[in-house]
Enzyme design. Structure first.
Site, PDB file in Angstrom:
ATOM      1  NE  ARG A  38      -4.202  -1.773   1.693  1.00  0.00           N
ATOM      2  CZ  ARG A  38      -5.124  -2.228   2.525  1.00  0.00           C
ATOM      3  NH1 ARG A  38      -5.061  -1.917   3.794  1.00  0.00           N
ATOM      4  NH2 ARG A  38      -6.115  -2.957   2.093  1.00  0.00           N
ATOM      5  CE  LYS A 199     -21.305 -13.778   5.117  1.00  0.00           C
ATOM      6  NZ  LYS A 199     -21.606 -12.518   5.821  1.00  0.00           N
ATOM      7  N   GLY A 352     -10.097  -7.925  -1.488  1.00  0.00           N
ATOM      8  CA  GLY A 352      -8.946  -8.005  -0.587  1.00  0.00           C
ATOM      9  C   GLY A 352      -8.282  -9.365  -0.595  1.00  0.00           C
ATOM     10  N   GLY A 375     -13.704  -3.318  -0.572  1.00  0.00           N
ATOM     11  CA  GLY A 375     -15.066  -2.791  -0.509  1.00  0.00           C
ATOM     12  C   GLY A 375     -15.314  -1.699  -1.539  1.00  0.00           C
TER      13      GLY A 375
HETATM   14  P1  ADP Z   1     -12.450 -10.933  -1.644  1.00  0.00           P
HETATM   15  O1  ADP Z   1     -11.897 -10.360  -0.362  1.00  0.00           O
HETATM   16  O2  ADP Z   1     -11.376 -11.243  -2.636  1.00  0.00           O
HETATM   17  O3  ADP Z   1     -13.574 -10.112  -2.197  1.00  0.00           O
HETATM   18  P2  ADP Z   1     -14.238 -12.616  -0.207  1.00  0.00           P
HETATM   19  O4  ADP Z   1     -14.053 -11.737   0.967  1.00  0.00           O
HETATM   20  O5  ADP Z   1     -15.553 -12.598  -0.867  1.00  0.00           O
HETATM   21  O6  ADP Z   1     -13.097 -12.344  -1.278  1.00  0.00           O
HETATM   22  O7  ADP Z   1     -14.003 -14.129   0.179  1.00  0.00           O
HETATM   23  C1  ADP Z   1     -12.802 -14.602   0.693  1.00  0.00           C
HETATM   24  C2  ADP Z   1     -13.062 -15.767   1.575  1.00  0.00           C
HETATM   25  O8  ADP Z   1     -13.878 -16.732   0.933  1.00  0.00           O
HETATM   26  C3  ADP Z   1     -11.805 -16.480   1.971  1.00  0.00           C
HETATM   27  O9  ADP Z   1     -11.577 -16.280   3.341  1.00  0.00           O
HETATM   28  C4  ADP Z   1     -12.082 -17.951   1.631  1.00  0.00           C
HETATM   29  O10 ADP Z   1     -11.656 -18.830   2.635  1.00  0.00           O
HETATM   30  C5  ADP Z   1     -13.587 -17.954   1.517  1.00  0.00           C
HETATM   31  N1  ADP Z   1     -14.054 -19.077   0.711  1.00  0.00           N
HETATM   32  C6  ADP Z   1     -13.759 -19.385  -0.544  1.00  0.00           C
HETATM   33  N2  ADP Z   1     -14.332 -20.536  -0.932  1.00  0.00           N
HETATM   34  C7  ADP Z   1     -15.024 -20.995   0.134  1.00  0.00           C
HETATM   35  C8  ADP Z   1     -15.823 -22.147   0.382  1.00  0.00           C
HETATM   36  N3  ADP Z   1     -16.033 -23.064  -0.531  1.00  0.00           N
HETATM   37  N4  ADP Z   1     -16.361 -22.280   1.627  1.00  0.00           N
HETATM   38  C9  ADP Z   1     -16.144 -21.360   2.569  1.00  0.00           C
HETATM   39  N5  ADP Z   1     -15.423 -20.248   2.387  1.00  0.00           N
HETATM   40  C10 ADP Z   1     -14.847 -20.062   1.193  1.00  0.00           C
HETATM   41 MG    MG Z   2     -12.918  -9.973   1.485  1.00  0.00          MG
END
Ligand code: ADP
Ligand code: MG
Length: 401
Positions: A38, A199, A352, A375
């Protein structure tokens, strides 16, 4: 981008307050910065200002001190690291507003840099307190926002201060808005969105908004289980968002209706628990045992996703394909990260965790662009405006008005 940038204003000899996102990860025990990405990301703006002879006043938050001074969250280590990188002194102030800071800013010479203390030592920062914002504004003649990661927050150092000073975008903020804006406005086709993560509820607005622009959507990660369930498949103990089943059905219907290919996994890795000691196996999606849960995509899915992505000219990736934090569930994520890194397509990474995976694999430079905002990037790609961007001067209006 229709906002004025730091290049559009005369900064020479001016006191320039720069909101940066120096919320870097620290080693819990030693306080050492474990990833200075960063800080690196803000260097173009900082170096530009130094070269132009501005007096540079940097402001950031770090961690969650909740309005109290926390010795572990002082900006001293950040100022030191920045000083090493720049090869010039960077003074760390003991606070971010008040008489002492004003004095130390008054002693700056052209090209000097000072790092203000953690903004979130004051509750006033997150409350967007107008007096606190004035206290910050008093330090400077010009405000530059280069903190894309916090552009979705209406905090004093982001929107409050912009009411009192000519406010323009820094070079990182400009780049983020241009790169993310381009994938919405003029992506090269075929354009694929590779989506995963925990999610779907976090991401519905983004998925709906990019629906009109993409040619295909590939769904992995935890959210795939909700889609599979919406297709009436058994998903065992997988993480399901019950209230999102209808949304998932809706998105699949919309995709079909508009000729968008929406791919779900063909096979998945299932585990009896989410832990490094779990027993696991790969099964077709119609054979998920009732006592296991989806933890990664399977190798057949990696293959079919790869085939789809190979023909694409633009790929946007948000969300890991599995619980990548645990090595036995990281393979799908790793394979697709490698594929994107080797791809000729324009590859844009948001989120993230996704950015973290790419950085840990040393692949950041192999992607066209990795957003520094989790976000903020989701909100922007969801078609919503960002308060931190709205607060800046428009291109048409003269600076300082
Ligand atoms: P980003 O930060 O890249 O937007 P998210 O915050 O949406 O991604 O999701 C990241 C999390 O999703 C990670 O901590 C990962 O462990 C979880 N994850 C990915 N696949 C699964 C799964 N099949 N079941 C539970 N958690 C999952
Ligand atoms: Mg995230």
């Amino acid at each position: 981008m229709n906002k004025l940038t730091v290049r559009d204003v005369d900064v020479s000899g001016q006191r320039v307050l720069v909101r940066v996102d120096f919320n870097v990860p620290l080693d819990e025990r030693t306080g050492v910065i474990t990833d200075d990405g960063r800080i690196q990301a803000a260097l173009p703006t900082i170096r530009y200002l130094i070269e132009k002879g501005a007096r540079v006043i940097l402001a950031s938050h770090l961690g969650r001190p909740d309005g109290k001074v926390d010795e572990k969250l002082r900006m001293t280590a950040v100022a030191q690291r920045l000083s090493q990188i720049l090869g010039r002194p960077v003074k760390a102030a003991r606070d971010c507003i008040g008489a002492e800071v004003e004095e130390s800013v008054a002693s700056l010479k052209n090209g000097d840099v000072v790092m203000l203390e953690n903004l979130r030592f004051h509750t006033a920062e997150e409350e967007n307190d107008p007096i606190f914002a004035q206290g910050l504004a008093k330090l400077a003649d010009i405000f530059v926002d280069d903190a894309f990661g916090t552009a979705h927050r209406s905090h004093a150092s982001i929107v409050g201060v912009a009411k009192h000073l000519p406010a323009v975008a820094g070079l990182l903020l400009e780049k983020e808005l241009t790169m993310l804006g381009d994938i919405l406005d003029k992506p090269s086709h075929p354009f694929a969105a590779l989506l995963g993560g925990a999610k779907i509820s976090d991401k519905v607005a983004m998925v709906e908004n990019i629906m009109g622009k993409v040619d295909c959507i590939l769904v992995g990660g935890g959210m795939a289980a909700t889609f599979l369930k919406a297709r009436n498949l058994e998903v065992g103990l997988s993480l399901i968002e019950g209230e999102m089943l209808e949304t998932a059905t809706d998105l699949m219907e919309k995709a079909t209706g508009s000729g968008i290919r929406l791919l779900l996994p063909d096979d998945v890795l299932v585990a009896n628990e989410i832990s490094a000691e779990a027993t696991f196996k790969v099964v077709p999606v119609d054979k998920i045992p009732t006592d296991m849960r989806v933890a990664d995509i399977g190798s057949q899915t990696v293959k079919s996703f790869s085939e789809e992505l190979r023909g694409c000219k633009t790929i946007f990736w948000n969300g890991p394909m599995g619980v990548y934090e645990i090595p036995i569930f990281a393979e799908g994520t790793i394979d697709l990260a490698k594929l994107l890194a080797g791809s000729q397509a324009t590859t844009v990474i948001g989120g993230g965790s996704t950015a973290e995976v790419v950085a840990d694999m040393g692949l950041t430079d192999k992607m066209t662009f990795v957003s520094t905002g989790g976000g903020a990037s989701l909100r922007f790609l969801g078609g919503k405006s960002l308060p931190g961007v709205d607060a800046l001067l428009d291109k048409e209006s003269p600076a300082g008005s």
